[in-house]
Structures are given as structure tokens and as C-alpha cells.
Design an enzyme around this catalytic site. Structure first.
Site, PDB file in Angstrom:
ATOM      1  CB  CYS A 307      -0.973   0.036   1.166  1.00 21.26           C
ATOM      2  SG  CYS A 307      -2.162   1.398   1.005  1.00 21.26           S
ATOM      3  CB  CYS A 487      -4.243   3.784  -2.966  1.00 23.95           C
ATOM      4  SG  CYS A 487      -3.301   4.427  -1.564  1.00 23.95           S
TER       5      CYS A 487
END
Length: 555
Positions: A307, A487
Site C-alpha cells: 500500500c 488506494c
């Protein structure tokens, strides 16, 4: 906590925490031996933390780490030497106690009858039948002799592993599937950003692995030591052998806490924190609430990482809290990134820059955290200059949020399945291994050039499930993965820039622009992150419900 006795002088246990040491001392133990490497688990304290606490209680403490499934004969001898030299009784521990028991068994080879070694371990709850061949045959493990055989073996019980198991069973109920994972707990890791921002409670992001495994799946609670794809075999902790017809590799990645000098000695203390560890995310929120002025540093290591937006998410949520508390102008916020840009997909950068400027954040690109001195509250960065030269810079801090460097797990990196960089070498569209046709990979361990996020795994799982069954003759056509990743950039409490994109940074929005414009901050996107995505994860993705995740088909 539970102590499992092997001999009058030795007991073993699962992972310890500093709070357990008082009970250990009160139980009469005089020495503790840690057999687990630092940084192996997200909820694992560093050895240095435990050693400092043990010293204050008068306990001797030693570190003899072994990787899962790789306890060597030499380590067995070293364990014997430690036992001989240490005040007794001794407590040894690792993730589950298996490695400690294995070291003890190897140390006793030739000293006790083999049946007695196996029986003592069994009474303590450890099955060492898989070690018998090694104890009797000088460490040689013939992979031709399988301890278990399954049609499909999945390595990893994280988001990717559970999702692909569920997707397979949704398509072919009753398929013989085994999931290999030594962990007891399954974490919803995307939630840790919100734990660090004071929105979620950490406990809400954790469930037992047994509770999320699909019904009918065999759980092999062990760590993988090696792959033998030429023989369709996986070697497990304790030198057990599992054979497969098809293999799915998705063990996640390794957080290299030791990759930053001094970090493991200060994590969770001296203002040093990270949302990348379950037990530290609450400490992030504690630090944010307590900071009324000074310098806050947020770091981002070289790619690839899990991430890529998470380092910024922690920063924005912290800054928003300081703004709401009226102290933002007294906090010097420094973002130090090894990268050259704020975010890898340019379409989202303008919205992010609006918040960078509003919060007064100072951007420092090309800076990699290489060392940290917690008690002195100083961090050392290596700066890559425009001419390629490197310089070093020391930054003082009152709090620092650290993202560790990341790599493929060691047992993947050194295996025949890996590419030159250590990741599982798969076709980026079909997720099938480029050499071994009966091997697939997804999630963080695959070498696909997409963002390593749970959203990517959600899209990859149906692709792997379909293509694996097609290879068995149980499905038609070819499913293809387009590199989708998501994201949700938490730029403020209640506002998110919902970045969704595929291979090459191509925008891949899930919603019409009039509903959610992913390039602009959105309250609806925050609602999605806070209220919709957690149940979508637990009750959708992990249950084989492929909402908004149907794969593209060809043929």
C-alpha cells in the site's frame, strides 16, 4: 500464558510479550531463550524490547533465532550448549513453540531414545513425526515421501489466500484444498491506518484464522521452509512434505524492520511508531494526541511496498487532528520519501498537493531512512542527489512514523519460483507461473507491476480461481487481470481521494464520476472506506462473493 514442559529443566511457549515476563519470573524460570527472528510478525515485539524487560526482572535472556522450517543441526548443538551453560529452569519460545521444540529434539538426538523424544514433544502438544526421518537419517528429507497430498495447496492464509480458496469453492464445491499458514490471527490490515488515526479500534481488525477459513478447507498450521516445484512438493516446518497437483503462492511480503539500523530497539518507544504493525498502530494515535508542538516525521522507503499510499495516509490524518486541535501551526511536518514524486499516478497529485499545502507539510524526496536513535530522537537519512551522489542528513524528531523496507519472504526469494528480484515470477495477466504451469501466485508476493493492496488481491483471486480450474479442465476460457489496485487516500477525517488504477497508471474508477470523482476528495469515499469496505472484506471477499471483481474473460 501457557508453559509446555519438555523436561524438568525446560519448557516451551508461544510468542511472549514484555507483560508476560513477570509471570515467567514468578513461575521460577531463570533463563529465557528466544528462537524467533525479529520482524517475522506484525504483532511481534523486538528481542531487544524483551531483553531489556527481562533484565529488570533478573532473567537471563538469549537470542538463537531460526527461520520457520530451517532449524539446522548446528542450531540444535547451539541450543544444547545454551542449556548446559544457563541457569535453570529455562523457557524457550518462538511463534508457536515448534522451533524451540525442534531445537531441543535435535539437541537430544543420540542422548535420548528417539521414541522418548517424540513422546515428550507429543505430551507438550508438538507433533515431531515429520522430524523422525531427519533425526534418524542425518537431516536428509526425501521429498518423494509425502506427509500429505492435496489437489490444490495454497501457501498463505491472508487476504489473497482466503479469497482465492473461497473463489475456487464457489466455482467447484468440494474441491480438495489445503491452506498452509502458521498464524492464529487473520488481520484486516487496511484498517490499521484508521486505528492510527483514532477511528477504528485495533481489535476490530483481527479475527482468528480458523473463523475465516472456508468450510471444508484443510488448514495446515505450519510455516513453509522451501518449494520443490519439479517434484510438486512444499517443505514445511519440521521437515514435513506436502504434495500438490496445483499450487497457489500468496504468503504476502516481509517487513524488514532490521533494514533500518537501530529501529527494532526503539519501536513503540521514544516517539517511534508504525501503522504497519498491529500492536503499534494504537501507539501512533497516542503520539498524535499527545503532540502539541515540535517535529513530526513520516517516512516512505523504496518501492515496492505494501500500500504505497499508507505512509501519506498516516501523515494526513495526523495533520488533520492537529488542525482540529488548534496546534497545527506549532507542528513541523516532514515527509521524507525515497521516491521522486508524491504519488505514482499523476492524476491524483493535484488533490494531494492541496492538502500538503493546507497542512504546511514539507516534502523531501529522494531521502531514505537508514538509521534511527530513539533515545536521542534523531533519524539518519541518505539523500540521493540529482547527480546520483549520496549525502547523509540527520533530522531530529518528537515523533516519527516509520515504514520499513519490504521484500519477498525469504523462502520465496531463494526458491525456484522467484525472479531475479525475489518475487514469484508470473504472467501479469493470467497470474500463472512463467515456468511451472501448475503454479499460480497473487497478492504481495507476485512480481506483477501493480499496487500491492488488498483491493488488488480482491481482483486477482477470481482470475487465479478461474484459470486454475481451466487448467484442470473444469472451466473454459482465460481470465485476465488488468492490474487494478485501489488506494483510498485519507486526506482528512471524513475525506478521501479514492485512487483506482490499473497497469501503467491507467485510471480504473469503480463508480461514475458524478457519484465519486476519485481525483477529488470525497465524503462518500470516506463512508465507503469506514463503513462499506470492512464488511465487504469480511463478508464478501473472504466468502467468495466477487462483487465488483468479476474477471475479464477471453476465449
Amino acid at each position: 500464558m501457557e508453559f509446555k514442559t519438555l523436561t524438568p529443566e525446560l519448557a516451551v511457549a508461544a510468542q511472549l510479550h514484555a507483560a508476560d515476563l513477570r509471570q515467567i519470573a514468578d513461575a521460577g524460570f531463570r533463563t529465557v531463550i528466544c528462537n524467533r527472528p525479529d520482524g517475522e510478525g506484525n504483532d511481534q515485539p523486538a528481542f531487544a524490547e524483551l531483553q531489556a524487560a527481562a533484565h529488570g526482572l533478573g532473567l537471563a535472556m538469549h537470542h538463537l533465532p531460526a527461520e520457520p522450517g530451517k532449524v539446522s543441526d548446528e542450531q540444535g548443538r547451539e541450543f544444547a550448549a545454551l542449556m548446559a551453560a544457563s541457569p535453570k529452569p529455562v523457557l524457550a519460545f518462538c511463534r508457536t513453540g515448534t522451533r524451540s521444540t525442534t531445537m531441543w529434539a535435535l539437541s537430544q538426538s543420540g542422548q535420548r531414545p528417539l521414541p522418548e523424544i517424540i513422546e515428550r514433544a507429543a505430551r507438550a502438544g508438538y507433533d515431531l513425526q515429520g522430524l523422525v526421518r531427519r533425526l534418524a537419517n542425518g537431516g536428509r528429507t526425501p521429498v518423494e515421501l509425502a506427509d500429505a497430498t492435496h489437489e490444490v495447496v495454497i501457501v498463505g492464509g491472508g487476504a489473497a489466500g482466503i479469497a482465492v480458496a473461497s473463489s475456487l469453492l464457489a466455482r467447484q464445491p468440494g474441491l480438495d484444498i489445503a491452506v498452509i499458514d502458521p498464524a492464529d490471527i487473520h488481520y484486516y490490515q487496511p484498517g490499521w491506518t484508521l486505528v492510527g488515526g483514532g477511528v477504528f479500534d485495533a481489535a476490530a481488525t483481527a479475527r482468528t484464522l480458523a473463523s475465516v477459513l472456508p468450510r471444508g478447507v484443510h488448514w495446515l498450521k505450519a510455516a513453509v521452509a522451501a518449494f520443490e516445484p519439479a517434484r510438486d512438493a512444499v517443505i514445511l516446518d519440521g521437515c514435513r512434505v506436502v504434495k500438490y497437483r496445483q499450487l497457489v503462492v500468496c504468503p504476502g511480503l516481509k517487513l524488514d524492520w532490521h533494514g533500518i539500523e537501530g529501529l527494532v530497539d526503539t519501536l513503540g518507544r521514544h516517539g517511534v511508531t508504525s501503522n504497519y504493525r498491529y500492536d503499534l498502530a494504537p501507539y501512533t494515535w497516542q503520539l498524535v494526541q499527545g503532540l502539541r508542538g515540535g517535529r513530526a516525521v513520516f517516512t516512505q522507503p523504496p518501492m515496492p511496498i505494501k500500500c504505497a499510499g499508507a505512509p501519506q495516509k498516516a501523515m494526513y490524518l495526523s495533520a488533520d487532528h492537529w488542525r482540529r486541535s488548534g496546534v497545527l501551526r506549532d507542528v513541523d511536518i516532514q515527509f521524507c520519501s525515497a521516491g521522486a514524486v508524491l504519488f505514482g499516478v499523476p492524476d491524483y497529485v493535484p488533490a494531494l498537493m492541496d492538502f500538503v499545502q493546507a497542512y504546511g507539510i514539507h516534502l523531501n524526496f529522494g531521502q531514505t531512512l537508514t538509521a534511527i536513535d530513539g533515545p536521542a530522537r534523531k533519524a539518519l537519512f541518505t539523500q540521493t542527489n540529482a547527480d546520483g551522489g549520496k549525502t547523509q542528513r540527520v533530522r531530529e524528531f518528537d515523533m516519527i512514523h516509520v515504514v520499513p523496507p519490504q521484500a519477498a519472504p525469504d523462502f520465496v526469494r531463494v526458491s525456484p519460483l522467484a525472479d531475479a528480484a525475489g518475487w514469484v515470477d508470473v504472467d501479469p495477466a493470467t497470474l500463472r507461473h512463467k515456468t511451472w504451469a501448475n503454479v499460480f501466485a497473487l497478492g504481495d508476493a507476485a512480481n506483477t507491476p501493480n499496487a500491492k493492496t488488498a483491493a488488488a488481491a480482491r481482483k486477482q483471486a477470481p482470475v487465479v480461481a478461474h484459470n486454475l480450474l481451466a487448467a484442470r479442465g473444469a472451466a473454459r476460457g482465460e481470465a485476465r487481470y488488468d492490474g487494478y489496485g485501489s488506494c483510498p487516500l485519507t486526506v482528512a477525517r471524513g475525506r478521501i481521494v479514492l485512487a483506482e488504477f490499473g497497469y501503467g497508471g491507467k485510471l480504473a474508477p469503480s463508480f461514475p464520476r458524478w457519484l465519486i470523482d476519485g481525483t477529488r476528495p470525497s465524503r462518500l469515499a470516506w463512508y465507503l472506506k469506514e463503513r462499506i469496505l470492512p464488511p465487504l472484506y469480511w463478508d464478501g471477499m473472504l466468502k467468495g462473493r466477487e462483487w465488483l471483481a468479476e474477471p475479464e474473460m477471453r476465449g
